[in-house]
Motif scaffolding. Structure first.
Motif, PDB file in Angstrom:
ATOM      1  N   GLU A  57       0.829  -1.205   0.124  1.00 35.33           N
ATOM      2  CA  GLU A  57       0.047   0.068  -0.291  1.00 35.33           C
ATOM      3  C   GLU A  57       0.919   1.091  -0.017  1.00 35.33           C
ATOM      4  O   GLU A  57       0.651   2.306  -0.655  1.00 35.33           O
ATOM      5  CB  GLU A  57      -0.834  -0.119   1.181  1.00 35.33           C
ATOM      6  CG  GLU A  57      -1.897   1.297   1.414  1.00 35.33           C
ATOM      7  CD  GLU A  57      -2.619   1.213   2.632  1.00 35.33           C
ATOM      8  OE1 GLU A  57      -3.405   2.187   2.939  1.00 35.33           O
ATOM      9  OE2 GLU A  57      -2.748   0.206   3.232  1.00 35.33           O
ATOM     10  N   LYS A  58       1.940   1.163   0.925  1.00 37.42           N
ATOM     11  CA  LYS A  58       2.859   2.424   0.774  1.00 37.42           C
ATOM     12  C   LYS A  58       3.508   2.746  -0.536  1.00 37.42           C
ATOM     13  O   LYS A  58       3.911   3.777  -0.814  1.00 37.42           O
ATOM     14  CB  LYS A  58       3.950   2.325   1.936  1.00 37.42           C
ATOM     15  CG  LYS A  58       3.154   2.475   3.445  1.00 37.42           C
ATOM     16  CD  LYS A  58       2.377   3.715   3.462  1.00 37.42           C
ATOM     17  CE  LYS A  58       1.767   4.057   4.974  1.00 37.42           C
ATOM     18  NZ  LYS A  58       0.836   5.090   5.031  1.00 37.42           N
ATOM     19  N   LEU A  59       3.854   1.552  -1.224  1.00 37.97           N
ATOM     20  CA  LEU A  59       4.594   1.644  -2.339  1.00 37.97           C
ATOM     21  C   LEU A  59       3.621   1.891  -3.532  1.00 37.97           C
ATOM     22  O   LEU A  59       3.831   1.973  -4.722  1.00 37.97           O
ATOM     23  CB  LEU A  59       5.417   0.211  -2.675  1.00 37.97           C
ATOM     24  CG  LEU A  59       6.570   0.080  -1.583  1.00 37.97           C
ATOM     25  CD1 LEU A  59       7.101  -1.373  -2.183  1.00 37.97           C
ATOM     26  CD2 LEU A  59       7.798   1.074  -1.820  1.00 37.97           C
ATOM     27  N   ASP A  60       2.246   1.890  -3.373  1.00 37.88           N
ATOM     28  CA  ASP A  60       1.146   2.424  -4.211  1.00 37.88           C
ATOM     29  C   ASP A  60       1.205   1.177  -5.399  1.00 37.88           C
ATOM     30  O   ASP A  60       1.374   1.202  -6.605  1.00 37.88           O
ATOM     31  CB  ASP A  60       1.426   3.816  -4.824  1.00 37.88           C
ATOM     32  CG  ASP A  60       0.265   4.091  -5.527  1.00 37.88           C
ATOM     33  OD1 ASP A  60      -0.871   3.522  -5.446  1.00 37.88           O
ATOM     34  OD2 ASP A  60       0.282   5.044  -6.403  1.00 37.88           O
ATOM     35  N   ARG A  61       1.392   0.015  -4.957  1.00 36.47           N
ATOM     36  CA  ARG A  61       1.169  -1.158  -5.779  1.00 36.47           C
ATOM     37  C   ARG A  61       0.155  -2.175  -5.423  1.00 36.47           C
ATOM     38  O   ARG A  61      -0.340  -2.001  -4.196  1.00 36.47           O
ATOM     39  CB  ARG A  61       2.700  -1.943  -5.752  1.00 36.47           C
ATOM     40  CG  ARG A  61       3.752  -0.934  -6.119  1.00 36.47           C
ATOM     41  CD  ARG A  61       4.935  -2.108  -6.056  1.00 36.47           C
ATOM     42  NE  ARG A  61       5.114  -3.180  -6.730  1.00 36.47           N
ATOM     43  CZ  ARG A  61       5.930  -3.919  -6.890  1.00 36.47           C
ATOM     44  NH1 ARG A  61       6.956  -3.928  -6.199  1.00 36.47           N
ATOM     45  NH2 ARG A  61       6.030  -5.156  -7.746  1.00 36.47           N
ATOM     46  N   LYS A  62      -0.428  -2.775  -6.341  1.00 39.34           N
ATOM     47  CA  LYS A  62      -1.602  -3.672  -6.110  1.00 39.34           C
ATOM     48  C   LYS A  62      -0.952  -4.844  -5.236  1.00 39.34           C
ATOM     49  O   LYS A  62      -0.167  -5.597  -5.431  1.00 39.34           O
ATOM     50  CB  LYS A  62      -2.220  -4.257  -7.485  1.00 39.34           C
ATOM     51  CG  LYS A  62      -3.209  -5.132  -7.304  1.00 39.34           C
ATOM     52  CD  LYS A  62      -4.003  -5.299  -8.777  1.00 39.34           C
ATOM     53  CE  LYS A  62      -5.143  -6.338  -8.420  1.00 39.34           C
ATOM     54  NZ  LYS A  62      -5.475  -6.708  -9.687  1.00 39.34           N
ATOM     55  N   VAL A  63      -1.886  -5.228  -4.320  1.00 40.07           N
ATOM     56  CA  VAL A  63      -1.684  -6.444  -3.416  1.00 40.07           C
ATOM     57  C   VAL A  63      -1.833  -7.722  -4.379  1.00 40.07           C
ATOM     58  O   VAL A  63      -2.839  -7.850  -4.690  1.00 40.07           O
ATOM     59  CB  VAL A  63      -2.421  -6.408  -2.133  1.00 40.07           C
ATOM     60  CG1 VAL A  63      -2.131  -7.557  -1.219  1.00 40.07           C
ATOM     61  CG2 VAL A  63      -2.096  -5.046  -1.360  1.00 40.07           C
ATOM     62  N   PRO A  64      -0.996  -8.600  -4.347  1.00 39.37           N
ATOM     63  CA  PRO A  64      -1.149  -9.937  -4.859  1.00 39.37           C
ATOM     64  C   PRO A  64      -2.395 -10.633  -4.442  1.00 39.37           C
ATOM     65  O   PRO A  64      -2.362 -10.610  -3.233  1.00 39.37           O
ATOM     66  CB  PRO A  64       0.221 -10.572  -4.913  1.00 39.37           C
ATOM     67  CG  PRO A  64       0.813  -9.884  -3.753  1.00 39.37           C
ATOM     68  CD  PRO A  64       0.309  -8.626  -3.659  1.00 39.37           C
ATOM     69  N   SER A  65      -2.993 -11.359  -5.245  1.00 39.89           N
ATOM     70  CA  SER A  65      -4.127 -12.269  -4.732  1.00 39.89           C
ATOM     71  C   SER A  65      -3.423 -13.374  -3.837  1.00 39.89           C
ATOM     72  O   SER A  65      -2.422 -13.908  -4.228  1.00 39.89           O
ATOM     73  CB  SER A  65      -4.815 -12.770  -5.713  1.00 39.89           C
ATOM     74  OG  SER A  65      -5.860 -13.772  -5.327  1.00 39.89           O
ATOM     75  N   ARG A  66      -4.070 -13.645  -2.821  1.00 34.47           N
ATOM     76  CA  ARG A  66      -3.588 -14.564  -1.723  1.00 34.47           C
ATOM     77  C   ARG A  66      -4.786 -15.831  -1.641  1.00 34.47           C
ATOM     78  O   ARG A  66      -5.773 -15.385  -1.357  1.00 34.47           O
ATOM     79  CB  ARG A  66      -3.087 -13.906  -0.465  1.00 34.47           C
ATOM     80  CG  ARG A  66      -2.747 -15.141   0.404  1.00 34.47           C
ATOM     81  CD  ARG A  66      -2.404 -14.442   1.816  1.00 34.47           C
ATOM     82  NE  ARG A  66      -1.205 -13.610   1.658  1.00 34.47           N
ATOM     83  CZ  ARG A  66      -1.132 -12.087   1.717  1.00 34.47           C
ATOM     84  NH1 ARG A  66      -2.263 -11.490   2.009  1.00 34.47           N
ATOM     85  NH2 ARG A  66      -0.189 -11.343   1.442  1.00 34.47           N
ATOM     86  N   VAL A  67      -4.291 -17.053  -1.495  1.00 31.76           N
ATOM     87  CA  VAL A  67      -5.089 -18.231  -1.404  1.00 31.76           C
ATOM     88  C   VAL A  67      -5.721 -17.893   0.091  1.00 31.76           C
ATOM     89  O   VAL A  67      -5.005 -17.867   0.881  1.00 31.76           O
ATOM     90  CB  VAL A  67      -4.379 -19.363  -1.786  1.00 31.76           C
ATOM     91  CG1 VAL A  67      -5.426 -20.318  -1.663  1.00 31.76           C
ATOM     92  CG2 VAL A  67      -4.092 -19.378  -3.421  1.00 31.76           C
ATOM     93  N   THR A  68      -7.006 -18.166   0.372  1.00 31.52           N
ATOM     94  CA  THR A  68      -7.635 -18.344   1.605  1.00 31.52           C
ATOM     95  C   THR A  68      -7.269 -19.741   1.963  1.00 31.52           C
ATOM     96  O   THR A  68      -6.907 -20.609   1.411  1.00 31.52           O
ATOM     97  CB  THR A  68      -8.924 -18.034   1.466  1.00 31.52           C
ATOM     98  OG1 THR A  68      -9.664 -18.972   0.894  1.00 31.52           O
ATOM     99  CG2 THR A  68      -9.337 -16.571   1.044  1.00 31.52           C
ATOM    100  N   ASN A  69      -7.437 -19.810   3.380  1.00 31.55           N
ATOM    101  CA  ASN A  69      -7.376 -21.140   4.045  1.00 31.55           C
ATOM    102  C   ASN A  69      -8.165 -22.045   3.681  1.00 31.55           C
ATOM    103  O   ASN A  69      -7.911 -23.063   3.447  1.00 31.55           O
ATOM    104  CB  ASN A  69      -7.404 -21.043   5.460  1.00 31.55           C
ATOM    105  CG  ASN A  69      -6.182 -20.115   6.090  1.00 31.55           C
ATOM    106  OD1 ASN A  69      -5.004 -20.140   5.630  1.00 31.55           O
ATOM    107  ND2 ASN A  69      -6.469 -19.398   7.291  1.00 31.55           N
ATOM    108  N   GLY A  70      -9.553 -21.770   3.402  1.00 29.46           N
ATOM    109  CA  GLY A  70     -10.540 -22.559   2.931  1.00 29.46           C
ATOM    110  C   GLY A  70     -10.077 -23.162   1.548  1.00 29.46           C
ATOM    111  O   GLY A  70     -10.311 -24.345   1.006  1.00 29.46           O
TER     112      GLY A  70
END
Length: 408
Positions: free
Chosen positions: A78-91
């Motif tokens: 967020e501070k680098l103004d970049r998109k957070v990569p999609s993360r697989v949920t535990n489910g």
């Protein structure tokens, strides 16, 4: 580089004057301009809003993402103004493992089939969790963060300016007070018999000088008073805007609750569907031990097997309404033990219940339900604890306890 020595000296003088005034106030050696009670209440309310908003924001972030490393990673992106990569949920990760295990064990085996069904439900739960986290982040976390990083920073900046204006005002008041005291001392009438004429002339000159100093101090005081009043009004308007912030956060809180309600409702529905799927296949998987609740073509008399015998010999299977087979007794006789159409309600122990959700009967032994209707329920020995016998007029059948609100 534009280096203005006069401006630098002036700024240094102002800073020194403010530092002296602040130190003397802390030591109780100087007077301090007090703000009115309403203004102080606005300041306290703003500080309270900022502190609790920070705590709610941090704890909500923990709720949505319990992993500290993942939170730090999201913060850096967020501070680098970049998109957070999609993360697989535990489910979703659990669903992947279950599906791979089912393929290794054999998707046609009972265990493999069940792993596939549970894995698919876990995948749906993971997707629902992802949607909930995304919705909560946009509708709830973002407005709180915008307040702390936007409105609150503006308020803090204006409050610092107001504090400097107040220090300048009090410093001018102190200088004016000292100048007037010196002027009064210099203007005192000298004793001509004991004072030399030369001293008298010097005294008159000092009085004139202190009169000029008083006029200069009064002029500076008027300027600083005007600046202080203007800054106080600006700060007051910003502080009064905290009420609008509360209204906005209230709306965001309603949206967060709605998202959370939808998320848990989806999870509940997914688990109910999975429960029904596992219940329908239970009799096939454990065919040597259990029989399903399929309708019997010609139900035998209920007196052939007493309920007490069933209660003493049959283990209960949680959640799934199944009847164990008794050794040496035909399956049809075991089914007749808990056939709701053949049993009579006990003399005591019946209760009223309100239906919470619609329920569609799986077979003729169950009773279909409509939300908010009232029925009479009771239990029989040997029944699964998750089920009751429900009666509505002349209709009778098994009903799940989770769909009912039992009344006294």
């Amino acid at each position: 580089m534009d280096f203005n020595v006069k401006k630098l000296a002036s700024d240094a003088g102002v800073f020194f004057s403010r530092a002296m005034q602040f130190t003397e106030e802390k030591l109780g050696q100087a007077e301090k301009t007090e703000l009115d009670a309403h203004f102080e209440n606005l300041l306290a309310r703003a500080d309270c809003t900022k502190n609790w908003t920070e705590k709610i924001l941090r704890q909500t972030e923990v709720l949505l993402q319990p992993n500290p490393s993942a939170r730090v990673e999201e913060f850096l992106y967020e501070k680098l103004d970049r998109k957070v990569p999609s993360r697989v949920t535990n489910g979703e990760l659990l669903a992947q493992y279950m599906t791979e295990a089912a393929n290794d064990f054999g998707p046609g085996t009972p265990y493999g089939k069940t792993l596939i069904k549970v894995g698919e439900t876990q995948r749906r739960l993971g997707a629902a969790e992802r949607d909930f986290i995304h919705s909560a982040s946009i509708n709830f976390l973002t407005p709180l963060r915008n307040f702390l990083e936007g409105d609150w920073r503006t308020i803090s900046k204006e409050r610092r300016i107001l504090q400097n204006c107040r220090l300048d005002l009090d410093a001018c008041k102190a200088r004016l007070k000292k100048a007037k005291a010196a002027e009064a001392k210099a203007a005192a009438v000298p004793d001509f018999q004991e004072t030399r004429p030369r001293n008298y002339v010097l005294s008159a000159s000092a009085s004139a000088l202190w009169s000029d100093e008083v006029e200069k101090a009064e002029h500076e005081l008027r300027l600083t008073q005007t600046e202080f009043d203007r800054q106080a009004e600006v700060t007051r308007l910003l502080l009064e805007g905290i009420s609008s912030t509360h209204v906005n956060h209230l709306r965001c809180l309603h949206e967060f609750v709605e998202s959370q309600t939808n998320y848990y409702a989806q999870c509940y529905q997914y688990m109910l569907d999975l429960q029904k799927q596992l219940g329908s296949s239970k009799g096939e998987i454990f065919s040597g031990t259990f029989v399903g609740n399929a309708e019997s073509a010609s139900p035998p008399p209920a007196a052939t097997s007493p309920p007490a015998v069933a209660a003493a010999t049959l283990p209960a299977v949680p959640t799934i309404p199944v009847v164990p087979t008794i050794a040496g007794v035909p399956n049809t006789v075991a089914e007749s033990v808990l056939n709701p159409n053949e049993v009579k309600p006990p003399a005591s122990g019946t209760r009223k219940a309100r239906v919470l959700y619609d329920y569609e009967a799986a077979d003729s032994t169950e009773l279909a339900l409509l939300a908010d209707e009232m029925i009479t329920v009771y239990s029989l020995p040997g029944m699964d604890p998750d089920w009751l016998i429900g009666e509505r007029g002349n209709q009778k059948g098994k009903v799940p306890v989770t769909y009912l609100e039992l009344l006294s």
